[in-house]
Scaffold this active site. Structure first.
Site: not given
Length: 147
Positions: A122, A109
């Site tokens: 992440c 992301h």
């Protein structure tokens, strides 16, 4: 299918994009991207990612991965969900252009990209590389995270 190669060197006009914090995209190769011929390779040690179209590098970009206490997992994954507007239920953090890789919340992301690991696991990307990647990959696209 060709093997993954996170060590593919991308040199354009004398700049080796595998060694710098810059990003690179080949629009001609991006046009060839289809649901069955793309894959993403993320290198934990280099903090770089590549979008592969067949055997060709379509994009090469910096990423910011997990810290030593929140390591980004190694292995083979598939994108299982895509959301333009996603908010982490663990950290109440906005994660734009989220591409889920695990049931435990790990994904790719938009987020701050530093030269050292600083995420909670992440794969954070710049907006300028995450948006075209998001638009190109599909649910099911393979992602390999290597050491």
């Amino acid at each position: 299918m060709a093997s993954y190669n996170p060590n593919t060197r991308v040199v354009v006009a004398g700049v080796d994009y595998t060694e710098v914090h810059d990003e690179w995209m080949n629009p001609d190769i991006m046009k060839k991207a289809k649901s069955g011929n793309t894959r993403v390779v993320i290198s934990r040690s280099a903090q770089r990612g590549q979008l592969m179209v067949g055997d060709e590098v379509a994009m090469d970009f910096p990423v910011c991965l997990g810290t030593s206490t929140h390591k980004t997992p190694l292995g083979h994954f598939n994108i299982t969900e895509k959301k333009v507007h996603h908010v982490s239920n663990l950290y109440d953090a906005s994660m734009p252009y989220f591409m889920r890789l695990t049931d435990g919340g790990i994904g790719m992301h938009v987020g701050p990209v530093f030269r050292t690991p600083q995420s909670h696991g992440c794969i954070r990307m710049t907006r300028s590389s995450c948006v075209p990647l998001f638009k190109t990959v599909k649910v099911g696209t393979p992602v390999r995270i290597v050491p």
